[in-house]
Scaffold this active site. Sequence first.
Site, short mmCIF file in Angstrom:
data_model
loop_
_atom_site.label_atom_id
_atom_site.label_comp_id
_atom_site.label_asym_id
_atom_site.label_seq_id
_atom_site.Cartn_x
_atom_site.Cartn_y
_atom_site.Cartn_z
N ASP A 190 0.70 -1.38 0.14
CA ASP A 190 -0.06 0.04 0.11
C ASP A 190 0.89 1.11 -0.07
O ASP A 190 0.84 2.07 0.86
CB ASP A 190 -0.89 0.03 1.09
CG ASP A 190 -1.66 1.13 1.53
OD1 ASP A 190 -2.41 1.53 0.55
OD2 ASP A 190 -1.81 1.66 2.48
N GLU A 427 3.64 -8.01 7.56
CA GLU A 427 2.35 -8.51 7.25
C GLU A 427 2.64 -9.83 6.22
O GLU A 427 1.86 -9.78 5.25
CB GLU A 427 1.23 -7.58 6.71
CG GLU A 427 1.10 -6.37 7.70
CD GLU A 427 -0.08 -5.69 7.48
OE1 GLU A 427 -0.68 -5.78 6.42
OE2 GLU A 427 -0.77 -4.95 8.50
N TYR A 481 -6.23 -2.86 13.11
CA TYR A 481 -7.02 -1.81 12.76
C TYR A 481 -8.46 -1.94 13.28
O TYR A 481 -9.48 -1.78 12.56
CB TYR A 481 -7.13 -1.70 11.28
CG TYR A 481 -5.61 -1.22 10.58
CD1 TYR A 481 -5.39 0.33 10.81
CD2 TYR A 481 -4.55 -1.85 10.26
CE1 TYR A 481 -4.36 0.81 10.31
CE2 TYR A 481 -3.30 -1.20 9.94
CZ TYR A 481 -3.15 0.02 10.02
OH TYR A 481 -1.89 0.57 9.58
N GLU A 517 1.06 -0.81 13.98
CA GLU A 517 0.18 -0.25 13.40
C GLU A 517 -1.24 -0.25 13.90
O GLU A 517 -1.78 -1.07 14.18
CB GLU A 517 0.16 -0.62 11.85
CG GLU A 517 1.38 -0.35 11.17
CD GLU A 517 1.19 -0.85 9.37
OE1 GLU A 517 0.25 -0.76 9.10
OE2 GLU A 517 2.14 -1.18 9.00
C1 BDP Z 1 -1.39 -2.33 6.71
C2 BDP Z 1 -0.14 -2.00 5.96
C3 BDP Z 1 0.27 -0.80 5.74
C4 BDP Z 1 -1.07 0.13 4.97
C5 BDP Z 1 -2.06 -0.02 6.04
C6 BDP Z 1 -3.37 0.78 5.72
O1 BDP Z 1 1.11 -2.61 6.76
O2 BDP Z 1 1.38 -0.48 4.62
O3 BDP Z 1 -0.78 1.23 4.72
O4 BDP Z 1 -2.12 -1.35 6.24
O5 BDP Z 1 -4.09 0.02 4.96
O6 BDP Z 1 -1.70 -3.54 6.54
O7 BDP Z 1 -3.33 1.86 5.71
#
Ligand code: BDP
Length: 612
Positions: A190, A427, A481, A517
């Site tokens: 991404d 990932e 997330y 993240e």
């Molecule tokens: C994660 C990835 C990262 C993406 C992020 C996203 O590690 O590179 O930019 O998601 O979706 O899974 O914002």
Amino acid sequence: MSRLGHLLVLGLFVLGDGLFVQRNAARDFHSLDGLWTFVREPRNSNGIGFAEKWYERDLRQFKNATVMPVPSAYNDLTADSRVRDHVGWVWYQTQYSKPVFVPKNARTFLRFSSVNYYAEVFVNGMLIGSHVGGHLPFEFEVKMSCEHVNSITVAVNNTLSHSTIPPGEFQYKTGEMYPKGFFTQTPGFDFFNYAGILRSVYVVFTGPSFIKEIKIQPNMENKSVSYSTNGDFCPSCMVTGTVLDPSGRPITLQAGTFGTLHLSEAHKLQLWWPRGYGDQPLYTLRVTVLKDGQVVDLYDEQFGFRTVSWTSDHLLINGKRFYCLGFGMHEDSELHGRGYDPVVMIKDFNMLEWMAGNCYRTSHYPYSEERAREADRRGIVVITETPAVGMKVFNSQNQKLHGQMLQEMIARDRNHPSTVMWSISNEPWTDKKESRQYYKDLIDIAHLVDPSRPVTMVYGPTGYSNDVTADLVDIICVNRYYGWYINMGYLQTINASVVYDLTQWKKKFKRPIILTEYGADSIAGLYQEPSVDFSEQYQVDLMRQTHLAFDTLRKKNVLAGEMIWNFADFMTAQGITRAVGNHKGVLTRSRQPKRAAYILKQRYESFRNNSY
Ligand code: BDP
């Protein structure tokens, strides 16, 4: 064949040379940065430049030639989508005159700090070598004449179709619905696949005997520094290592290409600490090569006295618990793309410090050498990541390339005190059985090549229950997330979900865990109360809920650090979830704060004020 093609060129690959350029009494360099001639092959050409031997020609004479700045990605510098979205070969060329005052016996190297993704380099029409992988330096020894202007040509391809390591998968689409030869490229990552000569290019001069590599292992317990060097040394050459203290005073001397230097009893050792924990004194190991008492090569490599260790709960620096307050980032900016720019780099560090951050991960590839040095100077802790995102295919071909990039990365960065951990992948799909051996081998390589640092992997698609590799790593990093990709809009679920998920990882693997993240997209200036997705408020609300979970997990010793995704908005490929890129930055792409940045600043500052 042009006149240039007849000049003598000697190509010799100097693999694993981690030394940055340096100007001193025994070595020098010239920068080749500036405007290079640029010719793009058509999208479907498949290497017409090779068939027509463009490397023997003066590309300035081509009707479709233009110029491109080096260093920079070429993608965003025109108004032509064919340049931005180009897949395949582009050609760069420059001319270089070697000054006559360079001694005849000087060794000359051509050094590229990063070319993405695959490069073939020609000097005066002859191939001198190639490099695959991007983001890491490579260099070749060359013979260049002082009598002629030397031509340097670089063919760059932003893809390598045989591999699933970036840059992604191809799909040819045929039939009447599509123009002839149409294909799509879907990156398995991404971020925009910025391409070209992304970092500086140098001509480096050394004497006939020269230093290629320096490995430093400081030892705090017995106040010593073990080092080893290798290079091309004449039989009668003598190599010495000297430690200089942070003020530049020599404090030890030892003969030999390797050895252990003991600091005197009287010397008060100054430890390197992360920002907020103490100072960042940098010592220097000066390696000197002497012949008949004359200096023939010299290199000053900086290092710091610090240890990295870990328990099942915490990451320890100098034996003290270090809690990471940081960022996932990108080397990404308007116009430059992923091209190195000291202006952007300094603004990044200053904004990171403004938010009281103390660490970052080089998501998802090694960042510039200049950035690593600046992190040393400022005491910013770095997790350095191999360029391998979303790995799905675990075959020997990928493993070989992956292992090569891992070793080049360690060779380049091993002496930086700020680098505390190697990340092998972001990932990966490590629920697949065959991924275990694939990663075991790579983790073993990292441990073998550098026993002084922990190794991590950053888990995303897999969970504590189905991952087959997490017991192999020293520290576990997890991307989650909640409230965005999982249960979007249900902010009330975040706290419990994060606590539950990370606690399970901890119970099962008993490793320190860093949440590398979490976050939400927000379009700067889009306000909605109550919050909705993509508004600045939603990003803040999601962060607040996640922080509640972090506080619980910290108290239970489950969490060793937290990193927001992302430091700043960044460009991606086009896609239905991306409106001109990824907007999970707490800063905009031009590094201005969104509301989220103030929340983070407040949180990170409160840790600092309470001594972490
Ligand atoms: C994660 C990835 C990262 C993406 C992020 C996203 O590690 O590179 O930019 O998601 O979706 O899974 O914002």
